[in-house]
Design a protein around this motif. Structure first.
Motif, PDB file in Angstrom:
ATOM      1  N   SER A  29       0.916  -1.375  -0.190  1.00 15.83           N
ATOM      2  CA  SER A  29      -0.098  -0.094   0.129  1.00 15.83           C
ATOM      3  C   SER A  29       1.018   1.345   0.110  1.00 15.83           C
ATOM      4  O   SER A  29       2.176   1.247   0.551  1.00 15.83           O
ATOM      5  N   LEU A  30       0.392   2.314  -0.610  1.00 14.93           N
ATOM      6  CA  LEU A  30       1.197   3.515  -0.820  1.00 14.93           C
ATOM      7  C   LEU A  30       0.072   4.824  -0.992  1.00 14.93           C
ATOM      8  O   LEU A  30      -0.715   4.649  -1.735  1.00 14.93           O
ATOM      9  N   SER A  31       0.454   5.580  -0.183  1.00 14.05           N
ATOM     10  CA  SER A  31      -0.669   6.839  -0.172  1.00 14.05           C
ATOM     11  C   SER A  31       0.237   8.222  -0.004  1.00 14.05           C
ATOM     12  O   SER A  31       1.275   8.211   0.670  1.00 14.05           O
ATOM     13  N   VAL A  32      -0.358   9.283  -0.458  1.00  5.97           N
ATOM     14  CA  VAL A  32       0.305  10.582  -0.342  1.00  5.97           C
ATOM     15  C   VAL A  32      -0.734  11.721   0.253  1.00  5.97           C
ATOM     16  O   VAL A  32      -2.051  11.485  -0.186  1.00  5.97           O
ATOM     17  N   SER A  33      -0.342  12.626   1.081  1.00  2.71           N
ATOM     18  CA  SER A  33      -1.165  13.601   1.668  1.00  2.71           C
ATOM     19  C   SER A  33      -0.677  14.657   1.816  1.00  2.71           C
ATOM     20  O   SER A  33       0.798  14.881   2.237  1.00  2.71           O
ATOM     21  N   THR A  44       3.417  14.061   2.549  1.00  2.13           N
ATOM     22  CA  THR A  44       3.842  13.105   3.422  1.00  2.13           C
ATOM     23  C   THR A  44       3.397  11.538   2.744  1.00  2.13           C
ATOM     24  O   THR A  44       2.227  11.318   2.415  1.00  2.13           O
ATOM     25  N   LEU A  45       4.374  10.810   2.496  1.00  2.00           N
ATOM     26  CA  LEU A  45       4.162   9.525   2.078  1.00  2.00           C
ATOM     27  C   LEU A  45       3.821   8.493   2.930  1.00  2.00           C
ATOM     28  O   LEU A  45       4.730   8.396   4.067  1.00  2.00           O
ATOM     29  N   THR A  46       3.189   7.644   3.054  1.00  2.00           N
ATOM     30  CA  THR A  46       2.857   6.307   3.879  1.00  2.00           C
ATOM     31  C   THR A  46       2.760   5.270   3.278  1.00  2.00           C
ATOM     32  O   THR A  46       1.943   5.050   2.380  1.00  2.00           O
ATOM     33  N   TRP A  47       3.292   4.364   3.673  1.00  2.00           N
ATOM     34  CA  TRP A  47       3.530   2.886   3.009  1.00  2.00           C
ATOM     35  C   TRP A  47       3.439   1.706   3.885  1.00  2.00           C
ATOM     36  O   TRP A  47       4.025   1.891   4.963  1.00  2.00           O
ATOM     37  N   PHE A  81      10.315  -1.355   5.406  1.00  2.00           N
ATOM     38  CA  PHE A  81       9.005  -1.904   4.498  1.00  2.00           C
ATOM     39  C   PHE A  81       7.840  -1.392   5.140  1.00  2.00           C
ATOM     40  O   PHE A  81       6.442  -1.482   4.448  1.00  2.00           O
ATOM     41  N   SER A  82       7.646  -0.525   6.129  1.00  2.00           N
ATOM     42  CA  SER A  82       6.664   0.302   6.356  1.00  2.00           C
ATOM     43  C   SER A  82       7.065   1.628   7.199  1.00  2.00           C
ATOM     44  O   SER A  82       8.085   1.733   7.774  1.00  2.00           O
ATOM     45  N   GLY A  83       6.352   2.756   6.849  1.00  2.00           N
ATOM     46  CA  GLY A  83       6.734   3.899   7.369  1.00  2.00           C
ATOM     47  C   GLY A  83       6.265   5.120   6.755  1.00  2.00           C
ATOM     48  O   GLY A  83       5.215   5.191   5.903  1.00  2.00           O
TER      49      GLY A  83
END
Length: 367
Positions: A29-33, A44-47, A81-83
């Motif tokens: 999963s990958l999202s940007v806010s 900010t990217l969250t994955w 692998f997450s952050g």
């Protein structure tokens, strides 16, 4: 956008890709806010990656920030692998920013499936690079052809702006200026009706002004104000398959070939030749009975230019001189400019020569 589509087509053809589809659609999963940002702002990217299958060979995560029309991309690695990661949108980005999450193995190579398909997921955000313009003016608003205009502007949310205008080959020129200022520019004299200036960023036009150009001619036959309009003497000679003309002022030679369609006499191909100075050529041949040699003005072109003799044939009469009104005008075919000419044939028909491809047509005729 076309470049972007072409890029992805090339990638797909060379290395078929998995865009977070099976078997990894639920593993990455990958999202940007936020989903919209301005150049220079932070997103900010969250994955999160759940390692299984080929993902167990991954050594670390790689995130790439890119723009379809700008180079080079920016890479962030090694990542866990997450952050989360804060990324500043580059100042030259416009329209959108693309983010891709992929992996490297222990050898530092891109992680791929056994069939060489790259494993990645991607997303994008909108980049709002619009310029906040307080004013953008042109003084004076109307000028003579080849005149000068002073442009003044001020923007509030940029340190610099891009001023753009159309060049001689219909290619836009870009110049960078401070956020507030003025400049005096000369409008190229090949433009005869109006000229446009715009201000904005590298990728976006924020505002435009139109400078109107006075036409020095009260009456003209061209579609718009011509570059020149004058009466000249013309030498002409009819041939079996066309007519040759020579302008008395420049020595330029025109060939109007006979119409493409024998049923219609209103259009055909043409060629032109710049002859400076005129080099008379003696033709040591005898034409067929009832036909004539080309006049000395036309002999050089008739003899030496490729396909002229073969296409025109012999002259069907002697050369003669008449006076015509001639205009030249800058016109375009698609995006390419050319110089069109308007003049009257001896029979009174008004001829318009056009470019890309080169052909002539009758646009009016005297009864």
């Amino acid at each position: 956008m076309q470049r972007r589509v072409l890029f992805f087509l090339v990638v797909v053809l060379l290395f078929p890709v998995v865009r977070a589809q099976e078997p990894y659609a639920d593993a990455i999963s990958l999202s940007v806010s936020p989903e919209t940002a301005r150049p220079g702002e932070v997103v900010t990217l969250t994955w999160e990656v759940r390692r299984r299958g080929e993902l167990n060979r991954a050594e670390h995560v790689v995130i790439r920030l890119s723009h379809p029309n700008l180079y080079p991309p920016v890479y962030y690695e090694p990542l866990p692998f997450s952050g989360t990661l804060e990324v500043t949108i580059p100042d030259n980005y416009y329209d959108l920013a693309e983010f891709q999450l992929s992996f490297r193995d222990a050898n530092g190579s891109e992680l791929r499936q056994r069939d060489r398909r790259l494993i990645f997921v991607e997303t994008e955000i909108v980049v709002d690079d619009d310029v906040d313009i307080l004013y953008f003016t042109a003084t004076p608003e109307t000028i003579d052809r080849g005149g000068s205009v002073t442009l003044s502007w001020e923007v509030t949310n940029k340190d610099t702006v891009m001023l753009s205008y159309l060049g001689l080959n219909n290619i836009y020129q870009f110049e960078q200026y401070p956020a507030k200022g003025s400049v005096t520019l000369t409008v190229p004299d090949v433009f005869t009706t109006a000229y446009f200036y715009s201000i904005g960023t590298e990728g976006t036009m924020g505002a435009a002004v139109v400078v109107h150009i006075r036409c020095p001619f009260e009456d003209y036959t061209a579609a718009a104000c011509p570059l020149t309009a004058e009466n000249i003497e013309v030498t002409y000679q009819p041939f079996e398959h066309g007519t040759m003309y020579q302008w008395g002022d420049s020595g330029k030679i025109f060939i109007l070939y006979d119409p493409y369609d024998r049923v219609s006499a209103d259009t055909g191909g043409y060629r032109s030749f710049e002859i400076h100075p005129l080099n008379p050529v003696m033709i040591e041949e005898t034409p067929p009975e009832g036909l004539f040699l080309p006049a000395p003005e036309f002999a050089e072109v008739w003899l030496n230019e490729i396909n002229v003799r073969e296409t025109l044939g012999w002259a069907t009469g002697e050369a003669a001189v008449y006076t015509t009104h001639r205009e030249t005008a800058r016109e375009t075919a698609g995006k390419y400019p050319y110089i069109a000419e308007y003049f009257y044939r001896p029979d009174g028909a008004l001829i318009h020569t056009e470019g890309n491809p080169l052909y002539w047509r009758v646009i009016s005729a005297e009864e």
